[in-house]
Write an enzyme that holds these catalytic residues in place. Structure first.
Site, PDB file in Angstrom:
ATOM      1  N   ASN A 162       0.925  -1.025  -0.041  1.00  0.00           N
ATOM      2  CA  ASN A 162      -0.138  -0.115   0.050  1.00  0.00           C
ATOM      3  C   ASN A 162       1.204   1.454  -0.056  1.00  0.00           C
ATOM      4  O   ASN A 162       2.102   1.070   0.239  1.00  0.00           O
ATOM      5  CB  ASN A 162      -1.046  -0.122   1.301  1.00  0.00           C
ATOM      6  CG  ASN A 162      -0.194   0.039   2.455  1.00  0.00           C
ATOM      7  OD1 ASN A 162       0.358   1.066   2.735  1.00  0.00           O
ATOM      8  ND2 ASN A 162      -0.578  -0.921   3.356  1.00  0.00           N
ATOM      9  N   ASP A 178       2.815  -8.520   9.338  1.00  0.00           N
ATOM     10  CA  ASP A 178       1.428  -7.688   9.178  1.00  0.00           C
ATOM     11  C   ASP A 178       0.296  -8.593  10.063  1.00  0.00           C
ATOM     12  O   ASP A 178      -0.797  -8.167  10.013  1.00  0.00           O
ATOM     13  CB  ASP A 178       0.934  -7.647   7.762  1.00  0.00           C
ATOM     14  CG  ASP A 178       1.271  -6.136   7.207  1.00  0.00           C
ATOM     15  OD1 ASP A 178       1.871  -5.329   7.703  1.00  0.00           O
ATOM     16  OD2 ASP A 178       1.250  -6.377   5.820  1.00  0.00           O
ATOM     17  N   ASN A 197      -7.855  -7.605   9.760  1.00  0.00           N
ATOM     18  CA  ASN A 197      -8.177  -8.296   8.489  1.00  0.00           C
ATOM     19  C   ASN A 197      -8.048  -9.731   8.293  1.00  0.00           C
ATOM     20  O   ASN A 197      -8.178 -10.382   7.429  1.00  0.00           O
ATOM     21  CB  ASN A 197      -7.079  -7.920   7.561  1.00  0.00           C
ATOM     22  CG  ASN A 197      -6.973  -6.489   7.504  1.00  0.00           C
ATOM     23  OD1 ASN A 197      -5.743  -5.692   7.886  1.00  0.00           O
ATOM     24  ND2 ASN A 197      -7.910  -5.814   6.983  1.00  0.00           N
ATOM     25  N   ARG A 209       0.071 -11.545   2.647  1.00  0.00           N
ATOM     26  CA  ARG A 209      -0.769 -11.710   3.603  1.00  0.00           C
ATOM     27  C   ARG A 209      -1.583 -12.974   3.427  1.00  0.00           C
ATOM     28  O   ARG A 209      -2.262 -13.283   4.515  1.00  0.00           O
ATOM     29  CB  ARG A 209      -1.615 -10.358   3.644  1.00  0.00           C
ATOM     30  CG  ARG A 209      -0.849  -9.176   4.000  1.00  0.00           C
ATOM     31  CD  ARG A 209      -1.627  -7.981   4.738  1.00  0.00           C
ATOM     32  NE  ARG A 209      -2.038  -8.586   6.197  1.00  0.00           N
ATOM     33  CZ  ARG A 209      -2.824  -7.873   7.085  1.00  0.00           C
ATOM     34  NH1 ARG A 209      -3.474  -6.636   6.293  1.00  0.00           N
ATOM     35  NH2 ARG A 209      -3.277  -8.302   7.989  1.00  0.00           N
ATOM     36  N   ARG A 219      -8.861  -3.694  -2.176  1.00  0.00           N
ATOM     37  CA  ARG A 219      -8.598  -5.139  -1.606  1.00  0.00           C
ATOM     38  C   ARG A 219      -9.801  -6.194  -1.771  1.00  0.00           C
ATOM     39  O   ARG A 219      -9.545  -6.652  -2.938  1.00  0.00           O
ATOM     40  CB  ARG A 219      -8.315  -4.792  -0.106  1.00  0.00           C
ATOM     41  CG  ARG A 219      -6.856  -4.043   0.173  1.00  0.00           C
ATOM     42  CD  ARG A 219      -5.800  -4.714  -0.213  1.00  0.00           C
ATOM     43  NE  ARG A 219      -4.603  -4.107  -0.172  1.00  0.00           N
ATOM     44  CZ  ARG A 219      -3.884  -3.999   1.169  1.00  0.00           C
ATOM     45  NH1 ARG A 219      -4.369  -4.833   2.210  1.00  0.00           N
ATOM     46  NH2 ARG A 219      -2.656  -3.363   1.221  1.00  0.00           N
ATOM     47  N   HIS A 226      -8.400   0.499   2.766  1.00  0.00           N
ATOM     48  CA  HIS A 226      -9.483  -0.177   3.521  1.00  0.00           C
ATOM     49  C   HIS A 226     -10.687   0.649   3.827  1.00  0.00           C
ATOM     50  O   HIS A 226     -10.290   1.887   4.253  1.00  0.00           O
ATOM     51  CB  HIS A 226      -8.859  -1.332   4.798  1.00  0.00           C
ATOM     52  CG  HIS A 226      -8.173  -2.179   4.509  1.00  0.00           C
ATOM     53  ND1 HIS A 226      -7.066  -2.702   4.937  1.00  0.00           N
ATOM     54  CD2 HIS A 226      -8.624  -3.448   3.514  1.00  0.00           C
ATOM     55  CE1 HIS A 226      -6.625  -3.945   4.671  1.00  0.00           C
ATOM     56  NE2 HIS A 226      -7.331  -4.510   3.799  1.00  0.00           N
ATOM     57  N   ASP A 258     -11.936   0.673   6.799  1.00  0.00           N
ATOM     58  CA  ASP A 258     -11.829   1.200   8.237  1.00  0.00           C
ATOM     59  C   ASP A 258     -10.806   2.290   8.324  1.00  0.00           C
ATOM     60  O   ASP A 258     -10.381   2.880   9.271  1.00  0.00           O
ATOM     61  CB  ASP A 258     -11.458  -0.060   9.182  1.00  0.00           C
ATOM     62  CG  ASP A 258     -10.116  -0.765   9.092  1.00  0.00           C
ATOM     63  OD1 ASP A 258      -9.307  -0.110   7.895  1.00  0.00           O
ATOM     64  OD2 ASP A 258      -9.648  -1.643   9.711  1.00  0.00           O
ATOM     65  N   ALA A 305       3.062   0.945   8.270  1.00  0.00           N
ATOM     66  CA  ALA A 305       2.567  -0.015   7.205  1.00  0.00           C
ATOM     67  C   ALA A 305       1.090   0.229   6.684  1.00  0.00           C
ATOM     68  O   ALA A 305       0.653  -0.646   6.051  1.00  0.00           O
ATOM     69  CB  ALA A 305       2.541  -1.369   8.409  1.00  0.00           C
ATOM     70  N   CYS A 341      -7.110  -1.239  12.856  1.00  0.00           N
ATOM     71  CA  CYS A 341      -6.595  -2.300  11.995  1.00  0.00           C
ATOM     72  C   CYS A 341      -5.810  -3.258  13.213  1.00  0.00           C
ATOM     73  O   CYS A 341      -5.668  -4.351  12.763  1.00  0.00           O
ATOM     74  CB  CYS A 341      -5.466  -1.907  11.209  1.00  0.00           C
ATOM     75  SG  CYS A 341      -5.846  -0.609  10.277  1.00  0.00           S
TER      76      CYS A 341
HETATM   77  N1  ARG Z   1       0.201  -3.568   5.780  1.00  0.00           N
HETATM   78  C1  ARG Z   1      -1.039  -3.963   5.983  1.00  0.00           C
HETATM   79  C2  ARG Z   1      -1.850  -3.975   4.620  1.00  0.00           C
HETATM   80  O1  ARG Z   1      -1.395  -3.474   3.619  1.00  0.00           O
HETATM   81  C3  ARG Z   1      -1.999  -3.153   6.879  1.00  0.00           C
HETATM   82  C4  ARG Z   1      -3.141  -3.317   7.033  1.00  0.00           C
HETATM   83  C5  ARG Z   1      -4.030  -2.517   7.966  1.00  0.00           C
HETATM   84  N2  ARG Z   1      -5.468  -3.022   8.293  1.00  0.00           N
HETATM   85  C6  ARG Z   1      -6.634  -2.435   8.021  1.00  0.00           C
HETATM   86  N3  ARG Z   1      -7.663  -2.938   8.516  1.00  0.00           N
HETATM   87  N4  ARG Z   1      -6.923  -1.160   7.588  1.00  0.00           N
HETATM   88  O2  ARG Z   1      -2.387  -5.159   4.380  1.00  0.00           O
END
Ligand code: ARG
Length: 273
Positions: free
Chosen positions: A14, A58, A64, A83, A130, A159, A161, A247, A253
């Protein structure tokens, strides 16, 4: 939650992640600990831990893992291979605790609570960057609930959230530029009292807050948002999670809502553990 023992920036999936901007392990540990303590000590939330796994940097972003309803764990299907490796760890945690593990059709990406948030009985779900929009239909069919799909248009808010946060069954924070015109219209039509968050706060992950009844755990330094929350009768609890911003994540998250085991068939209520 999952302690950040093996957290780090080991790939770039990301726009926040940059291999030249590594996380500081000691600071990350202290920041994560501060979040854990606000939740457990100040707010009395019961937090269950997932054991960290080397090679899964992560895994700390437990939001997630999937979507949890009483007795059932709807497992994510991550977009990125980096992931996808986390999924067996999440599945094992829920299986060991007696949850039914439910999977989405193959080839359909879904990144759990990162892209699926309850506002009352309605599941607001993000797609395109995503999760796939098709996953929303699958989740709606599995849970028998109404899902409202919102397209995410800014890669920094990849995302749901990161740009949308239900506060109770009437109010939600949202960052308007993260959605297209139609998404903004849907939010204004279906959220009785939407609260727009300013650019400076949104870019500090203000929307990535953990809601515990009237108490909101939010990234520190979001002055405008803290004032808005107070004016609305909420109590902000600022925590600095800057090491996790590297990240692309913050407070929300780092947590996954796990409703209590089923005693009745009654559904969870948002933000009221
Ligand atoms: N580095 C992770 C990703 O890109 C961060 C995830 C953050 N999670 C979230 N629920 N926004 O997947």
């Amino acid at each position: 939650m999952c302690p950040p023992d093996f957290y780090g920036i080991e790939y770039e999936i990301n726009p926040w992640m940059d291999l030249r901007r590594p996380a500081d392990p000691a600071r990350a540990r202290a920041q994560w600990r501060a979040l854990y303590e606000v939740l457990t000590k100040t707010l009395g939330v019961r937090v269950e831990l997932l054991s960290p796994v080397k090679g899964l940097p992560d895994l700390v972003f437990t939001a997630n893992a999937g979507l949890v309803v009483p007795g059932r764990f709807i497992a994510s299907r991550f977009l990125h291979p980096e992931r996808q490796k986390e999924q067996p760890t999440y599945d094992a945690w829920f299986r060991a605790r007696g949850y039914a593990i439910e999977t989405l059709p193959e080839g359909t990406c879904f990144e759990g609570e990162g892209d699926a948030l309850w506002l009352g009985e309605t599941l607001f779900a993000g797609y395109r960057i995503r999760s796939d929009i098709g996953s929303h239909q699958a989740v709606a069919a599995m849970l028998g609930c109404e899902v409202l799909s919102l397209e995410l248009v800014d890669p920094r808010f990849y995302h749901l959230d990161t740009c949308f946060c239900p506060l109770d069954d009437r109010r939600a924070l949202y960052y308007p530029p993260a959605f297209d015109d139609y998404g903004r219209r849907v939010i204004r039509e279906f959220v009785p009292e939407p609260i727009a968050v300013a650019d400076v706060d949104a870019l500090r992950f203000a929307c990535n807050a953990v809601v515990v009844g009237r108490d909101i755990v939010v990234q520190s330094g979001c002055a405008a948002l803290e004032k808005t929350l107070r004016d609305q009768g909420f109590t902000p609890h600022p925590v600095d999670l800057s090491e996790f911003h590297k990240a692309g994540g913050s407070a929300k998250c780092l947590t996954l809502w796990v409703p209590p085991p089923p005693r009745s068939t009654s559904r969870r209520s948002v933000g009221a553990p």
